[in-house]
Design an enzyme around this catalytic site. Sequence first.
Site, mmCIF file in Angstrom:
data_model
loop_
_atom_site.group_PDB
_atom_site.id
_atom_site.type_symbol
_atom_site.label_atom_id
_atom_site.label_comp_id
_atom_site.label_asym_id
_atom_site.label_seq_id
_atom_site.Cartn_x
_atom_site.Cartn_y
_atom_site.Cartn_z
ATOM 1 N N LYS A 58 0.833 -1.208 0.000
ATOM 2 C CA LYS A 58 0.000 0.000 0.000
ATOM 3 C C LYS A 58 0.868 1.259 0.000
ATOM 4 O O LYS A 58 0.584 2.221 -0.710
ATOM 5 C CB LYS A 58 -0.943 -0.005 1.204
ATOM 6 C CG LYS A 58 -2.040 -1.055 1.096
ATOM 7 C CD LYS A 58 -2.880 -1.138 2.366
ATOM 8 C CE LYS A 58 -3.927 -2.225 2.258
ATOM 9 N NZ LYS A 58 -4.760 -2.331 3.478
ATOM 10 N N ALA A 74 -1.287 0.147 6.321
ATOM 11 C CA ALA A 74 -1.648 -0.837 7.338
ATOM 12 C C ALA A 74 -2.544 -1.891 6.718
ATOM 13 O O ALA A 74 -3.269 -1.628 5.755
ATOM 14 C CB ALA A 74 -2.347 -0.163 8.514
ATOM 15 N N ASP A 75 -2.475 -3.083 7.278
ATOM 16 C CA ASP A 75 -3.350 -4.155 6.834
ATOM 17 C C ASP A 75 -3.601 -5.079 8.010
ATOM 18 O O ASP A 75 -2.768 -5.186 8.916
ATOM 19 C CB ASP A 75 -2.744 -4.941 5.669
ATOM 20 C CG ASP A 75 -3.793 -5.776 4.967
ATOM 21 O OD1 ASP A 75 -4.604 -5.191 4.217
ATOM 22 O OD2 ASP A 75 -3.841 -6.995 5.196
ATOM 23 N N GLN A 76 -4.749 -5.735 7.981
ATOM 24 C CA GLN A 76 -5.101 -6.634 9.079
ATOM 25 C C GLN A 76 -5.601 -7.959 8.532
ATOM 26 O O GLN A 76 -6.380 -7.997 7.586
ATOM 27 C CB GLN A 76 -6.188 -5.997 9.945
ATOM 28 C CG GLN A 76 -6.534 -6.799 11.183
ATOM 29 C CD GLN A 76 -7.563 -6.072 12.022
ATOM 30 O OE1 GLN A 76 -8.724 -6.030 11.665
ATOM 31 N NE2 GLN A 76 -7.115 -5.498 13.124
ATOM 32 N N ALA A 111 -0.563 -5.217 10.575
ATOM 33 C CA ALA A 111 0.763 -4.784 10.123
ATOM 34 C C ALA A 111 0.732 -3.291 9.852
ATOM 35 O O ALA A 111 -0.236 -2.755 9.312
ATOM 36 C CB ALA A 111 1.162 -5.535 8.861
#
EC number: 3.6.1.-
Length: 198
Positions: A58, A74-76, A111
Amino acid sequence: MKTQQIAQQLILGSSSIYRRDLLQRLQIPFDVSNPDIDETPLPGETPDATAVRLAAAKTRAVAATHPGALIIGADQVAVFEGIQLGKPLNHLNATRQLQLIRGKEVSFYTALCLFNSAQDTTRARLVPSRVKFRLLSDRQIENYLDKEQPYHCAASSKLEGLGIALIEHMEGEDPTALIGLPLIALVEMLTLEGVEIV
């Protein structure tokens, strides 16, 4: 309320209004850019590796049009018994996910990546959380889905909204990680980049 001025443009690479709202808590100026990336996990990729890779991707996608900026990504990813629980995308899949995890524990891997596109340097952190879901009835699941429609949330869990009512308890180092942007880690990263928050 006075906002802090920063030397580099700060960009949140996200389409999530909840991540934007979290970042606003830090009272620093920033812009938002929606990164258009493929979020499909790679074959054999672990859930935590997926989250880190996507958070970094991203930032790189946004950097292509914003050279010289500090970019937050960010990523989940949610995991139950070794199975990655993605975004359900519709009511039926969300119902199945919540029936599967009711009364059970789910791991969330959030993250965070901060990319300095001026220096081509990256800081990354993985913030794990464990959530024990309440033993929900089918009626409670249906009521929640009708009210919240969490079809674009990992594990159908819109924890920044009514999804908090699904939780029996949680463990983790940063409660904002569950909403998708770990602010404790982000403040540390920004400080290392010379951005003073307080």
